[in-house]
Scaffold this active site. Structure first.
Site: not given
Ligand code: ZN
Length: 376
Positions: A55, A207
């Site tokens: 965000e 791996l």
């Molecule tokens: Zn956050």
């Protein structure tokens, strides 16, 4: 909910998937910002290492254009201030008219408080958009927060006869290069790969993720090795850019540890049961305590069986090649055939895809889906 809400959330989920395997111990989240006119002005996903959050990146990208628009987030914005502003507060400060959130975050530090903070500030909050998809992207985080263990994906490669080839000091390939490349992609989206010591002895694998340009995306390599008898000359110690954790029995004589530590291995003791054995769940809980949210279990048959017996396989990816392994082959679940999983009512086939002559099928444990969605 409008069709475009779903489209925008689908875009945010594409961004969230980019971070899988890179953001632990934090979840990988995606976010986009759209103006009232429908113009996409911001996009972000959780940065490697877990910060900054999606965000924050999307809001920074959108700048003042967020005001009056809509922010889409694949997981509830955090309400706790870690380093810097909580995402819920950053959203409030940017003044969007709406926030569309796919899934609530069961993390006790957030757990509805992120959404409440947006609502208190007068932002219209929409929930329930592509929730199941968001839960599948956030599965590792949900399992770790709600059940104290990472999400487990089991990877198997079998021949047409359903048998697993036996390594001869190096891996024996039963599938072609395209299927194997897909297997490496799976690795890159995991936080850790886990094998038993037997696989180190039979295959001597490195791996790592060997897709071009993606070696930096190799997950932590974990070996279940109760008595620390992995040979120090094993190939997986050759590239120590990617950590190796050896899970051994707590209280075991650790005399064997030193040459392995000299090769760069980290020794991780785990409590044992009454028989001196490591229980799979304890190993997973130890990994979760270290921040691991997504584990890819790659073998061998006895490790696969132990995870299945303990009901700790959330997803299984099975690659089946066109030729038979034959008499040397091993049962994929140490004594039990493939139908132990594919014929079980606990698992549903959710995808099937061809890679040249090989076929990949994806199976999901039904109980995992309901566990994950109970967070919503
Ligand atoms: Zn956050």
């Amino acid at each position: 909910m409008t069709p475009s809400d779903e489209e925008h959330m689908a875009q945010a989920l594409v961004l969230a998937r980019r971070g899988l395997g890179l953001t632990w111990p934090n979840p990988s989240v995606g976010s986009i910002v759209v103006t009232a006119d429908g113009e996409l002005v911001g996009r972000g996903w959780t940065a490697p290492g877990g910060r900054p959050h999606a965000e924050a990146v999307a809001l920074e990208h959108a700048g003042a254009k967020t005001e009056g628009g809509t922010i889409y987030v694949t997981l509830e914005p955090c309400a706790h201030e870690g380093r810097g502003l909580a995402c819920a507060d950053a959203i409030v400060a940017a003044k969007p008219a709406r926030a569309v959130i796919a899934l609530r975050d069961p993390d006790p530090r957030t757990a509805g408080r992120g959404i409440a903070r947006l609502k208190d500030a007068g932002i219209a909050v929409e929930e329930g958009v592509l929730t199941a998809e968001a839960a599948s992207v956030a599965l590792g985080h949900l399992m770790r927060v709600m059940h104290g263990r990472p999400a487990v994906t089991l990877k198997l490669a079998v021949g047409a006869d359903g048998l697993v080839p036996q390594g001869q000091g190096q891996p024996v390939w039963i599938t072609g290069p395209d299927a194997r490349a897909h297997g490496h992609l799976l690795r890159s989206r995991s936080d850790a790969i886990l094998v038993g010591r037997g696989t180190i002895l039979s295959d001597d694998p490195s791996l790592t993720c060997r897709l071009p340009g993606m070696s930096c995306r190799s997950p932590i390599r974990v070996v279940l090795d109760r008595r620390l008898r992995t040979p120090p000359e094993a190939k997986l110690f050759d590239d120590m850019m990617v950590p190796v954790w050896l899970i051994c029995a707590e209280g075991e004589n650790l005399a064997n540890a030193e040459p392995l530590q000299e090769r760069g291995a980290e020794i991780v003791p785990v409590p044992v049961d009454d028989h001196g054995l490591i229980e799979v769940r304890d190993a997973l809980e130890t990994l979760a305590a270290r921040g691991i949210t997504r584990v890819l279990v790659e073998g061998g048959p006895s490790v696969a069986r132990a995870f299945l017996d303990a009901d700790l396989v959330d997803e299984a990816v099975i690659y089946q090649g066109p030729s038979s392994v034959g008499a040397d082959g091993l049962m994929p679940f140490a004594g039990d055939g493939l139908d132990r999983l594919t014929g079980s009512r606990d698992f549903t086939k959710v995808a099937s895809r061809a890679f040249g002559p090989d076929r990949m099928t994806l199976w999901r444990r039904m109980r995992t889906c309901s566990l994950a969605l109970s967070a919503a």
